[in-house]
Scaffold this motif. Structure first.
Motif, short mmCIF file in Angstrom:
data_model
loop_
_atom_site.label_atom_id
_atom_site.label_comp_id
_atom_site.label_asym_id
_atom_site.label_seq_id
_atom_site.Cartn_x
_atom_site.Cartn_y
_atom_site.Cartn_z
N GLY A 95 -0.86 0.48 16.12
CA GLY A 95 -1.28 -0.13 14.86
C GLY A 95 -2.28 0.71 14.09
O GLY A 95 -2.47 0.51 12.89
N TYR A 96 -2.91 1.67 14.77
CA TYR A 96 -3.89 2.51 14.07
C TYR A 96 -3.21 3.37 13.01
O TYR A 96 -3.87 3.84 12.08
CB TYR A 96 -4.65 3.40 15.07
N GLU A 97 -1.91 3.53 13.12
CA GLU A 97 -1.18 4.31 12.13
C GLU A 97 -1.22 3.67 10.74
O GLU A 97 -0.84 4.29 9.75
CB GLU A 97 0.28 4.50 12.55
N THR A 98 -1.74 2.44 10.64
CA THR A 98 -1.84 1.75 9.34
C THR A 98 -3.22 1.92 8.70
O THR A 98 -3.41 1.52 7.55
CB THR A 98 -1.58 0.24 9.50
N PHE A 99 -4.16 2.51 9.40
CA PHE A 99 -5.55 2.47 8.94
C PHE A 99 -5.83 3.39 7.75
O PHE A 99 -6.93 3.36 7.19
CB PHE A 99 -6.51 2.78 10.10
N TRP A 100 -4.87 4.19 7.36
CA TRP A 100 -5.04 5.01 6.16
C TRP A 100 -5.14 4.15 4.91
O TRP A 100 -5.71 4.57 3.89
CB TRP A 100 -3.85 5.97 6.00
N CYS A 101 -4.60 2.95 5.00
CA CYS A 101 -4.36 2.18 3.77
C CYS A 101 -5.62 1.62 3.12
O CYS A 101 -5.59 1.27 1.95
CB CYS A 101 -3.37 1.04 4.04
N TYR A 102 -6.74 1.55 3.84
CA TYR A 102 -7.90 0.90 3.25
C TYR A 102 -8.94 1.90 2.72
O TYR A 102 -10.01 1.50 2.23
CB TYR A 102 -8.56 -0.06 4.26
N ILE A 103 -8.66 3.20 2.79
CA ILE A 103 -9.61 4.21 2.31
C ILE A 103 -9.52 4.30 0.79
O ILE A 103 -8.53 4.81 0.24
CB ILE A 103 -9.32 5.59 2.94
N PRO A 104 -10.53 3.83 0.06
CA PRO A 104 -10.40 3.74 -1.40
C PRO A 104 -10.37 5.10 -2.10
O PRO A 104 -9.80 5.22 -3.18
CB PRO A 104 -11.65 2.95 -1.82
N PHE A 157 0.82 -1.21 0.00
CA PHE A 157 0.00 0.00 0.00
C PHE A 157 0.86 1.26 0.00
O PHE A 157 0.50 2.28 -0.60
CB PHE A 157 -0.94 0.00 1.20
N THR A 158 1.99 1.20 0.66
CA THR A 158 2.90 2.35 0.67
C THR A 158 3.46 2.59 -0.73
O THR A 158 3.55 3.74 -1.19
CB THR A 158 4.05 2.11 1.67
N HIS A 159 3.82 1.50 -1.41
CA HIS A 159 4.35 1.64 -2.78
C HIS A 159 3.28 2.18 -3.73
O HIS A 159 3.56 3.07 -4.55
CB HIS A 159 4.87 0.29 -3.27
N VAL A 160 2.05 1.65 -3.63
CA VAL A 160 0.96 2.14 -4.47
C VAL A 160 0.73 3.63 -4.23
O VAL A 160 0.59 4.42 -5.17
CB VAL A 160 -0.34 1.34 -4.20
N THR A 161 0.71 4.04 -2.96
CA THR A 161 0.45 5.43 -2.61
C THR A 161 1.56 6.34 -3.11
O THR A 161 1.31 7.42 -3.67
CB THR A 161 0.28 5.57 -1.09
N ASN A 162 2.81 5.94 -2.92
CA ASN A 162 3.93 6.73 -3.41
C ASN A 162 3.87 6.89 -4.93
O ASN A 162 4.10 7.98 -5.47
CB ASN A 162 5.26 6.07 -3.02
N THR A 163 3.56 5.80 -5.60
CA THR A 163 3.52 5.83 -7.07
C THR A 163 2.42 6.75 -7.57
O THR A 163 2.64 7.58 -8.46
CB THR A 163 3.32 4.41 -7.62
N LEU A 164 1.22 6.62 -7.00
CA LEU A 164 0.10 7.44 -7.46
C LEU A 164 0.29 8.90 -7.08
O LEU A 164 -0.13 9.80 -7.82
CB LEU A 164 -1.21 6.90 -6.88
#
Length: 602
Positions: free
Chosen positions: A509-518, A235-242
């Motif tokens: 672990g809540y610091e990861t919850f950004w990843c599922y927001i479409p 998800f980090t790679h997808v976000t960086n790329t986009l």
């Protein structure tokens, strides 16, 4: 496709889509015939008009000639939209079915190639000067009809590239943004969470965050955290790329602000969005901070943990609501406002325009896809039988009715800017809430209902502006270099802490919850439209409650306008102006008033 899912003991028959308005199935030979026909007609259109629009505009009948060209272009858009809608809706029902995924990919490729051939048309229209456009509209009523679309097109004028560059950008999108978005969607659909000895989907585990059992809610957060942490590198790679893709697009097109393209697409001025953002942020202490302090007290806690934020109140009824009852609730609420509103909504239930059953591989969340004016909208929800699912149904049905009413504007002008697209949906929610509240007689149930509504409104205003703030900070930071998962998580936690306040303790672990927001993936900066719509509807509903006869007629006129008018024009008949900061404070004051009442009920 079967129009009803397998019955369940508690929810009844949950409907599924009937997509035969498009094609009879994947093996329908009409699909290949339509693609072949479109290729031929698009080639003919390009041959007729490419490089010739300026000459035609200068002819004595230039306005009528350009109107005829736009009419042909619109028909092509509608036909391509039918194919795109069918492929996208099939993919949403189950992206894990190989045939659906392959068909979706093949149609994306075919339609991208067709759109690439049509790019010249908008660019050549934008090549005409303003005086010429005004003269054409004055001399031709046919061209004047399309003037709103032409003017919206011209908002992008200074950011247009050459035809060749635009074609390259379009063609490369298949292996660029579109490919990364599809990777995200398929990953989220296939993702499974270990919960209570079972392997469940994202929608199923998110549903447990509202369970009365606190231990179960905590386990749900832990299950989400474990899976999100395992997938952070992807998800980090997808976000960086986009994010880099967005930056490069902005660089070439000359957008100064990271959200500049979104504001133009929404036909809203940046200062209006800034006024909204500032108003909501200044209201954090009066809204979310104050409400969550109250909720902690109601639950007997010093602070809410991550898993307590969406917990039901002790007084809240948690009985599941069967589908037929949900249908009756929403249609009755719509009919209370205007019988015609309920009449416009009824076909969604009767004609297979809703897909409500949670399924393996089905897209999460909810949406109303407008498809094209020659067909009809289709609503997707994942109905679990909770009160919030009824409100989601009311929300998406509002979108659907809006899309039906706006369809007469045609394929080019039916689509409403995102800032106004949430108007009918949030208004539908408010109608449904007010009806349910009027049927509630005891104080405890009223308190639970008000609290539920306040949470929805906080999620729509506070949470979505926090999302928008997160996106802005993320994209600005990305311009300085690639971000690690820790970098993104830090930005996320800062923004969430600011918005939720001191009464919410965010778990490890809540610091990861950004990843599922479409929305971060599909439509960067989309999210402020929710807050825009909620504040707008709060103000609009106040006008309705104090209005004499005629409000319903003005409301329907606003929905029928689709994308043919801007927010200033559409709100003027109601005495509202989104450029005035008092407008936003008035909308936020409705939420504050509900919290005031909750304090008295406590």
């Amino acid at each position: 496709m079967d129009m009803s899912a397998a019955p369940t003991d508690k929810l009844g028959n949950l409907p599924e889509w009937d997509l035969r308005v498009f094609y009879q199935g994947l093996d329908d030979p009409q699909i290949a015939a339509d693609v072949a026909s479109l290729k031929e007609k698009v080639a003919d259109f390009a041959k007729t008009y490419c490089g010739k629009l300026a000459e035609q505009a200068g002819a004595s009948n230039g306005g009528d000639a350009l109107a005829a060209a736009i009419t042909t272009y619109e028909a092509l858009e509608d036909r391509m939209g039918r194919i795109a809608s069918y492929a996208g809706l099939l993919f949403a029902t189950s992206s894990t079915v190989p045939e659906h995924a392959r068909f979706y990919g093949d149609m994306q490729t075919a339609l991208t190639e067709l759109n690439s051939e049509l790019l010249f048309f908008g660019l050549e229209l934008n090549g005409l000067d303003d005086t010429e456009i005004e003269q054409l509209a004055a001399s031709s009523s046919a061209f004047a009809r399309y003037l709103p679309w032409v003017n919206d097109l011209r908002l992008h004028r200074e950011h247009d590239l050459s035809t060749e560059s635009e074609q390259l950008m379009q063609d490369k999108s298949l292996t660029g943004r579109s490919a990364w978005t599809r990777l995200f969607d398929e990953t989220m659909t296939r993702m499974r969470f270990d919960f209570e000895g079972s392997t469940v989907s994202l929608e199923q585990v998110l549903d447990k965050l509202s369970d009365p059992d606190r231990a179960l809610r905590q386990k749900a957060v832990e299950a989400l955290t474990a899976r999100f942490q395992a997938n952070q590198p992807l998800f980090t790679h997808v976000t960086n790329t986009l994010s880099k893709d967005l930056e490069l697009d902005g660089k070439w097109r000359g957008y100064e602000d990271v959200a500049g393209a979104r504001h133009i697409a929404n036909r809203v001025e940046a200062p209006v969005v800034e006024a909204l953002t500032q108003s909501v942020q200044e209201a954090y202490p009066r809204l979310s901070h104050r409400y969550y302090a109250l909720k902690a007290k109601w639950l007997g806690l010093d602070q809410l943990e991550t898993w307590d934020r969406n917990a039901p109140l002790p007084e809240e009824k948690t009985d599941l609501i069967p589908w037929d009852r949900a249908k009756d609730i929403v249609l009755s609420a719509y009919a209370d406002f205007a019988p015609d509103l309920a009449a416009q909504a009824a076909p969604f239930f009767d004609r297979g325009w809703i897909n409500a059953a949670p399924r393996e591989g089905k897209a999460g969340g909810a949406f109303s896809h407008p498809t094209v004016p020659s067909a009809n909208p289709f609503i997707l929800i994942n109905y679990m039988g909770r009160t919030r699912d009824v409100m989601t149904l009311a929300h998406e049905l509002g979108h659907g009715v809006h899309q039906v009413l706006a369809a007469d504007q045609g394929a080019l002008m039916a689509e409403t800017p995102l800032t106004l697209a949430e108007t009918a949906s949030v208004f539908g929610e408010m109608l449904t809430f007010k009806r349910l509240l009027s049927e509630t007689t005891d104080a405890a149930s009223r308190k639970a209902m008000l609290a539920s509504k306040v949470e929805d409104m906080i999620n729509t205003c506070v949470r979505q502006i926090a999302f928008y703030t997160f996106e802005r900070r993320l994209h600005v930071a990305r311009r300085q270099g690639e971000l690690t998962s820790e970098d993104i998580g830090k930005i996320w936690m800062e923004v969430q802490t600011e918005s939720l306040g001191p009464s919410v303790r965010l778990s490890d672990g809540y610091e990861t919850f950004w990843c599922y927001i479409p929305h971060f993936i599909h439509s960067p900066f989309y999210v402020y439209a929710y807050a825009f719509g909620d504040c707008l509807v709060n103000s609009l509903y106040a006008v309705y409650e104090s209005s004499e006869d005629g409000f319903q007629e003005r409301y329907f006129d606003m929905l029928r306008a689709g994308g043919s008018r801007r927010h200033k024009e559409l709100l003027a008949p109601f005495g509202l102006d989104a450029s005035d900061s008092a407008f936003w404070n008035k909308g936020l004051g409705v939420i504050e008033g509900f919290i005031d009442e909750l304090e008295t009920l406590s």
